[in-house]
Design a protein around this motif. Structure first.
Motif, PDB file in Angstrom:
ATOM      1  N   LEU B 110       0.797  -1.136   0.250  1.00 25.13           N
ATOM      2  CA  LEU B 110       0.233   0.183   0.125  1.00 25.13           C
ATOM      3  C   LEU B 110       0.891   1.000  -0.313  1.00 25.13           C
ATOM      4  N   VAL B 111       0.028   2.307  -0.752  1.00 22.57           N
ATOM      5  CA  VAL B 111       1.155   3.668  -1.089  1.00 22.57           C
ATOM      6  C   VAL B 111       0.418   4.760  -0.821  1.00 22.57           C
ATOM      7  N   ALA B 112       0.953   5.801  -0.680  1.00 24.31           N
ATOM      8  CA  ALA B 112      -0.069   7.029  -0.705  1.00 24.31           C
ATOM      9  C   ALA B 112       0.489   8.093  -1.064  1.00 24.31           C
ATOM     10  N   VAL B 113      -0.036   8.979  -1.626  1.00 22.77           N
ATOM     11  CA  VAL B 113       0.825   9.582  -2.633  1.00 22.77           C
ATOM     12  C   VAL B 113      -0.232  11.112  -2.523  1.00 22.77           C
ATOM     13  N   ASP B 114       0.734  12.065  -3.411  1.00 21.50           N
ATOM     14  CA  ASP B 114      -0.609  13.390  -2.977  1.00 21.50           C
ATOM     15  C   ASP B 114      -1.380  13.298  -4.110  1.00 21.50           C
ATOM     16  N   ALA B 115      -2.799  13.374  -4.161  1.00 19.74           N
ATOM     17  CA  ALA B 115      -3.539  13.048  -5.333  1.00 19.74           C
ATOM     18  C   ALA B 115      -3.346  14.449  -6.300  1.00 19.74           C
ATOM     19  N   GLN B 116      -2.617  15.108  -6.016  1.00 22.30           N
ATOM     20  CA  GLN B 116      -2.457  16.221  -7.048  1.00 22.30           C
ATOM     21  C   GLN B 116      -1.260  15.916  -7.882  1.00 22.30           C
ATOM     22  N   THR B 117       0.494  14.947  -7.344  1.00 19.74           N
ATOM     23  CA  THR B 117       1.285  15.422  -8.090  1.00 19.74           C
ATOM     24  C   THR B 117       1.509  13.561  -8.354  1.00 19.74           C
ATOM     25  N   GLY B 118       1.269  13.078  -7.612  1.00 17.72           N
ATOM     26  CA  GLY B 118       1.545  11.227  -7.730  1.00 17.72           C
ATOM     27  C   GLY B 118       2.907  11.223  -6.733  1.00 17.72           C
ATOM     28  N   ARG B 119       2.717  12.019  -6.548  1.00 21.66           N
ATOM     29  CA  ARG B 119       5.024  11.639  -5.195  1.00 21.66           C
ATOM     30  C   ARG B 119       3.876  11.433  -3.810  1.00 21.66           C
ATOM     31  N   GLN B 120       5.203  10.946  -3.757  1.00 25.41           N
ATOM     32  CA  GLN B 120       4.925   9.658  -2.821  1.00 25.41           C
ATOM     33  C   GLN B 120       4.948  10.249  -1.342  1.00 25.41           C
ATOM     34  N   TYR B 121       4.303  10.010  -0.564  1.00 23.37           N
ATOM     35  CA  TYR B 121       4.636  10.214   1.618  1.00 23.37           C
ATOM     36  C   TYR B 121       4.853   9.207   1.929  1.00 23.37           C
ATOM     37  N   TRP B 122       4.318   7.851   1.870  1.00 23.95           N
ATOM     38  CA  TRP B 122       5.041   6.984   2.772  1.00 23.95           C
ATOM     39  C   TRP B 122       3.921   5.758   1.980  1.00 23.95           C
ATOM     40  N   ARG B 123       4.503   4.146   2.782  1.00 24.34           N
ATOM     41  CA  ARG B 123       4.225   3.117   2.094  1.00 24.34           C
ATOM     42  C   ARG B 123       4.281   2.125   2.793  1.00 24.34           C
ATOM     43  N   TYR B 124       4.116   0.704   2.723  1.00 25.01           N
ATOM     44  CA  TYR B 124       4.135   0.039   3.373  1.00 25.01           C
ATOM     45  C   TYR B 124       3.600  -1.284   2.892  1.00 25.01           C
ATOM     46  N   ASP B 125       5.099  -2.036   3.470  1.00 23.09           N
ATOM     47  CA  ASP B 125       5.125  -3.230   2.550  1.00 23.09           C
ATOM     48  C   ASP B 125       5.007  -4.482   3.462  1.00 23.09           C
ATOM     49  N   HIS B 126       3.586  -5.727   2.576  1.00 21.63           N
ATOM     50  CA  HIS B 126       3.431  -6.155   3.526  1.00 21.63           C
ATOM     51  C   HIS B 126       4.008  -7.979   3.699  1.00 21.63           C
ATOM     52  N   GLU B 127       4.720  -7.965   4.885  1.00 20.63           N
ATOM     53  CA  GLU B 127       5.934  -9.102   4.626  1.00 20.63           C
ATOM     54  C   GLU B 127       4.948 -10.645   4.151  1.00 20.63           C
ATOM     55  N   LEU B 128       5.536 -11.613   3.338  1.00 21.68           N
ATOM     56  CA  LEU B 128       4.447 -12.487   3.076  1.00 21.68           C
ATOM     57  C   LEU B 128       4.675 -13.761   3.162  1.00 21.68           C
ATOM     58  N   PRO B 129       4.477 -15.240   3.332  1.00 21.77           N
ATOM     59  CA  PRO B 129       5.518 -16.135   3.700  1.00 21.77           C
ATOM     60  C   PRO B 129       5.653 -16.973   2.187  1.00 21.77           C
ATOM     61  N   ASP B 130       6.073 -17.508   2.084  1.00 18.61           N
ATOM     62  CA  ASP B 130       6.996 -17.912   0.961  1.00 18.61           C
ATOM     63  C   ASP B 130       5.780 -18.869  -0.456  1.00 18.61           C
ATOM     64  N   ASP B 131       5.423 -19.857   0.484  1.00 17.75           N
ATOM     65  CA  ASP B 131       4.615 -21.204   0.231  1.00 17.75           C
ATOM     66  C   ASP B 131       2.810 -20.481   0.484  1.00 17.75           C
ATOM     67  N   LEU B 132       2.780 -19.792  -0.524  1.00 14.83           N
ATOM     68  CA  LEU B 132       0.944 -19.232  -0.839  1.00 14.83           C
ATOM     69  C   LEU B 132       0.266 -20.048  -1.096  1.00 14.83           C
ATOM     70  N   ARG B 133      -1.155 -20.314  -1.178  1.00 14.47           N
ATOM     71  CA  ARG B 133      -1.848 -20.601  -2.017  1.00 14.47           C
ATOM     72  C   ARG B 133      -2.702 -19.845  -2.744  1.00 14.47           C
ATOM     73  N   ILE B 134      -2.711 -19.197  -4.107  1.00 18.71           N
ATOM     74  CA  ILE B 134      -3.122 -18.827  -4.965  1.00 18.71           C
ATOM     75  C   ILE B 134      -3.415 -18.748  -6.318  1.00 18.71           C
ATOM     76  N   CYS B 135      -4.596 -18.790  -6.377  1.00 21.12           N
ATOM     77  CA  CYS B 135      -5.192 -19.910  -7.665  1.00 21.12           C
ATOM     78  C   CYS B 135      -4.914 -18.425  -8.506  1.00 21.12           C
ATOM     79  N   CYS B 136      -5.247 -17.435  -8.904  1.00 18.33           N
ATOM     80  CA  CYS B 136      -5.239 -16.410  -9.665  1.00 18.33           C
ATOM     81  C   CYS B 136      -4.423 -15.299 -10.222  1.00 18.33           C
ATOM     82  N   GLY B 137      -3.289 -15.143  -9.641  1.00 16.88           N
ATOM     83  CA  GLY B 137      -2.704 -13.478  -9.298  1.00 16.88           C
ATOM     84  C   GLY B 137      -2.263 -13.314  -8.370  1.00 16.88           C
ATOM     85  N   ARG B 138      -1.387 -12.605  -8.076  1.00 16.64           N
ATOM     86  CA  ARG B 138      -0.667 -11.848  -6.988  1.00 16.64           C
ATOM     87  C   ARG B 138      -2.406 -10.119  -7.309  1.00 16.64           C
ATOM     88  N   ASN B 139      -2.506 -10.224  -6.472  1.00 19.23           N
ATOM     89  CA  ASN B 139      -4.093  -8.760  -6.660  1.00 19.23           C
ATOM     90  C   ASN B 139      -4.056  -8.812  -5.439  1.00 19.23           C
TER      91      ASN B 139
END
Lengths: 269, 544
Positions: B110-139
């Motif tokens: 997740l990233v927060a940006v200035d809606a008028q310029t697209g420039r970043q305020y902050w970002r959050y990268d969620h840590e994921l395990p290696d053995d995910l079970r997902i059917c149809c892409g990382r969305n």
């Protein structure tokens, strides 16, 4: 540290490499990489493929434009050996939708899957064809006049698919079908468009690409035309091949030779 | 002493910079007042913001902004682009809150940006395990907001609360065990003080549910299973123990009617998808719309679109709510273009079928009976050898958001006229493994099929107009008071149509497939329209 079953095959390969180094035996790295290649293993691999892989690669493994998953029935662009296929299955492909198989899937099952993927493409060394590739090459540029439309190694025409490596993606049966019934499976790239523009101009050509708002064709003089659809008055799409059937114009022997020639067209390793 | 000198130097250096025409200086620091439940209830009245996945609780995706309209949309130009660093498929629908845009990224960031310029305020990268079970892409399709907290689903089946000002994690709860095949991709929906959220994993033999969490603490307030348990009404619509692994996932965002206090949510396919032999019966509540009490989660009514589905015709569509004139009186309806290729208008207060017709090519049903139940064409079930059926697995439409215009009274949907060969296989359930019982195969190239944006009259269920596109699109739709329909296409276009006629008014080639729905918002009295294409979020506005 105990024996890690996941990497036994690497140990096996390393042993093989040492053997070759020591005894100068011929390299058989691919074969040594998969001991699970019986028809039973291939069947088990297919079961796994249909269950786990077909969602993206298609039930027939011929790929899917929407998911971006490639056709696995010909030469693989990212793996040239069984070990390469194994590594992709184990690790996935970073930056793509290709995920690794489940971490707890035993190596034996991964190898069965490798065997199935490997079996999707024909090993040309196991194919005996009645025709002669050498004679076929002569038919190709002679009686068949195939090179007036098709290129091979940079020589030939532009009005049909480049056949330089056609043997990697079409088996002999499909190649014969292409020669006798060319209209059966025609890729959209080789459909024909007949276009009348809003300025009254008329052009006809191969449909190179079409999207929601525009269309691009190549006419018989190899001119490339790009139309915004707003400037097209009418367009007729012909979903047939411009290639004639050779069932009547070439002999059976010629056709067999042509198939042998085209099947020999593959990347030299 | 050294610090003071440095500060003085810094101030001296910065004065001439601030004196220049720096575009960032023209941006007023957003006030970002907390998003109360009252603001969410009336989200349509602050069209400068896009406060939830579908814009408003009724999911119409209709904006009252009209600065960009049918007379000037042709002058739209690119204002900024935000490149998502992780290369994958962007299905994100950003939120905009008082000048700040929140964009979710694959796999679960997740990233927060200035809606008028697209420039970043902050970002959050969620840590994921290696053995995910997902059917149809990382969305990931988006977040919800309440107060100053964002709520995000993650691929490891967690729900995470994130401080909207900093990106700090406030709480993180495991909704289900990802190793059993559960995952989460959809934006949650705020209902009063709760975070309502669904679950994915219908291809892994999960048992689906809809949850509500305390927005403050992350505690589970209620859970409603989409497959009834033993002894509950409807459990007998599953033969044997098949209900335990019957899927019926809930992987798209629902809608809410505050007057009825009902949460409306779609459910996915029964599992295994293409082999119904081991799950005889209607398989409630798979492929259905469920109406739940917003406070308790109690099931008030349901409408099953495809009983005993064997074609993977998920009812994973966003329900659109509106009050329309129907047979001489105002009716509170829910409009639904289903993956099974039928369009339905349903009374949302009681779930009764009002009208329904095919909106895309289909060969599996002769039609709908007076209760809206499909009358099946015999012999269209998947076989071991394969059988051709329309629509294909991807449906007449799918998860991508439809839209509704309050100006035209029309419902807009991305539709597909295609067919596919369906295969059946025998499979045993194994925890965490795919459990689909078959699959599909296209026998023709995509270009041979027909795709379009269709405008449907919910009173007659007839198609009023259509705009052809190619090939099959998975873009959502947004409508505006400017008389416009915004959407995208699989061939990488973003375009605007006249909502009344379907006439194309503007388009731009963005170069990569659009898998997301557009949003519109305003900052400093300037209207913008944003859309994700490829791995980029593009934002457009009128020429200055």
């Amino acid at each position: 540290m105990g024996f890690n079953s996941r990497f036994w095959w690497q140990w096996l390969l390393a042993s093989g490499a040492i053997s070759i180094f020591l005894f100068g035996l011929p390299a058989l790295a691919e074969d040594a990489g998969n001991l699970y290649n019986t028809s039973y293993d291939i069947g088990q691999g297919q079961r796994y493929f249909e269950r786990q892989c077909s969602r993206c690669h298609g039930f027939d493994a011929k790929g899917n434009d929407e998911t971006g998953a490639p056709d696995l029935t010909g030469r693989l662009s990212r793996a040239s050996t069984n070990v390469g296929i194994f590594n992709i299955l184990r690790d996935g492909i970073a930056g793509t939708a290709m995920l690794p198989v489940a971490a707890d899937l035993p190596d034996s099952q991964v190898w069965q899957l490798v065997a199935y993927v490997d079996a999707l493409s024909i090993d040309p060394t196991n194919v005996n064809l009645s025709g002669s590739a050498t004679s076929g090459a002569m038919v190709f540029t002679g009686r068949g006049d195939c090179n007036s439309c098709h290129m091979v190694s940079g020589q030939g025409g532009r009005l049909g698919p480049d056949l330089t490596r056609v043997g990697e993606r079409r088996d002999p049966e499909e190649l014969m079908s292409d020669l006798i019934t060319p209209h059966e499976h025609v890729a959209p790239r080789w459909w024909t468009m007949k276009i009348t523009g809003t300025d009254g101009s008329y052009r006809e050509g191969l449909r190179m690409n079409e999207d929601s708002f525009s269309l691009r064709i190549m006419d018989n003089d190899f001119n490339l035309w790009s139309y915004p659809k707003t400037r097209i008055e009418s367009a007729e799409r012909i979903e047939e091949s411009t290639m004639p059937s050779y069932a009547q114009t070439l002999t059976e022997s010629d056709l067999d030779d042509l198939v042998a020639y085209m099947f020999s067209l593959r990347k030299e390793i | 002493m050294y610090k003071i000198a440095s500060l003085l130097i810094a101030l001296c250096v910065s004065i001439p910079i601030f004196a220049q025409e720096d575009p960032f200086q023209t941006v007023i620091t957003p006030a970002f007042s907390p998003i109360t439940w009252e603001r969410l209830l009336n989200a349509g009245d602050e069209p400068e913001n896009w406060l939830m996945y579908s814009g408003t609780l009724d999911s119409q995706r209709y904006s009252k902004l009209d600065q960009i309209n049918i007379s000037n949309v042709a002058t739209m130009e690119l204002k900024w682009a935000y490149q998502i660093p992780v290369i994958d498929r962007a299905e994100t629908v950003p939120l905009v809150v008082d000048g700040i845009m929140f964009i979710t990224e694959a796999p679960s960031n997740l990233v927060a940006v200035d809606a008028q310029t697209g420039r970043q305020y902050w970002r959050y990268d969620h840590e994921l395990p290696d053995d995910l079970r997902i059917c149809c892409g990382r969305n990931n399709r988006g977040v919800a907001i309440l107060g100053e907290t964002l709520y995000m689903s993650t691929l490891d089946a967690h729900l995470v609360a994130i401080d909207a000002r900093t990106g700090n994690v406030l709480w993180d709860v495991a909704v289900a065990n990802y190793q059993e095949g559960y995952s989460k991709t959809a934006a949650p929906l705020i209902v009063k003080d709760k975070v309502v959220t669904g679950i994915a994993g219908g291809e892994f033999g999960i048992r689906g549910f809809i949850d509500a969490y305390n927005a403050e603490t992350g505690e589970l307030e209620w859970r409603t299973y989409t497959i009834p348990g033993e002894g509950e009404p409807g459990n007998d619509t599953w033969s044997g123990d098949s209900w335990k692994t019957g899927g019926s996932a809930t992987w798209i965002t629902g809608a809410y009617d505050p007057d009825e206090n009902l949460v409306y949510w779609g459910t996915g396919n029964p599992g295994p998808d293409w082999n119904g032999d081991a799950r005889l019966g209607d398989n409630l509540y798979s492929d259905a719309a469920m109406a739940l009490n917003g406070d308790t989660g109690e099931l008030v009514w349901h409408f099953q679109f495809t009983p005993h589905d064997v074609h993977d015709y998920d009812s994973i569509q966003v329900p659109i709510l509106a009050d329309i004139q129907f047979e001489g009186r105002t009716r509170k309806v829910m409009m639904w273009a289903n993956r099974n290729a039928f369009f339905y208008t349903i009374d949302r207060s009681n779930g009764r079928f009002m009208i329904g017709k095919p909106f895309a090519t289909q060969t599996w049903a002769q039609g709908l009976d007076i209760n809206g139940r499909p009358i099946r064409v015999p012999g269209m079930e998947p076989t071991y050898e394969g059988i051709m059926v329309s629509p294909p697995i991807t449906g007449g439409t799918n998860w991508y958001s439809p839209g509704y215009s309050q100006q035209t009274g029309l419902f807009y949907v991305t539709s597909f006229d295609g067919e596919q060969e369906f295969f059946k296989r025998d499979e045993e359930y194994e925890v965490g493994e795919r459990f689909t019982g078959g699959g599909g195969r296209y026998a023709q190239p995509m270009d041979a099929f027909h795709s379009s944006i269709r405008a449907i009259n919910p009173v007659t269920a007839e198609i009023e107009w259509e705009f052809p596109i190619m090939p099959r699109s998975s873009a959502g739709i947004t409508t505006t008071a400017g008389g416009l329909v915004f959407t995208g296409s699989a061939d990488g276009y973003f375009f605007a149509l006249d909502a009344a006629t379907g006439e194309e008014l503007w388009h731009i080639s963005l170069g990569r497939r659009v898998h997301a729905a557009p949003i519109t918002y305003a900052v400093n009295d300037q209207q913008f329209v944003s859309i994700a294409s490829g791995n980029v979020v593009y934002t457009f506005g009128l020429r200055d």
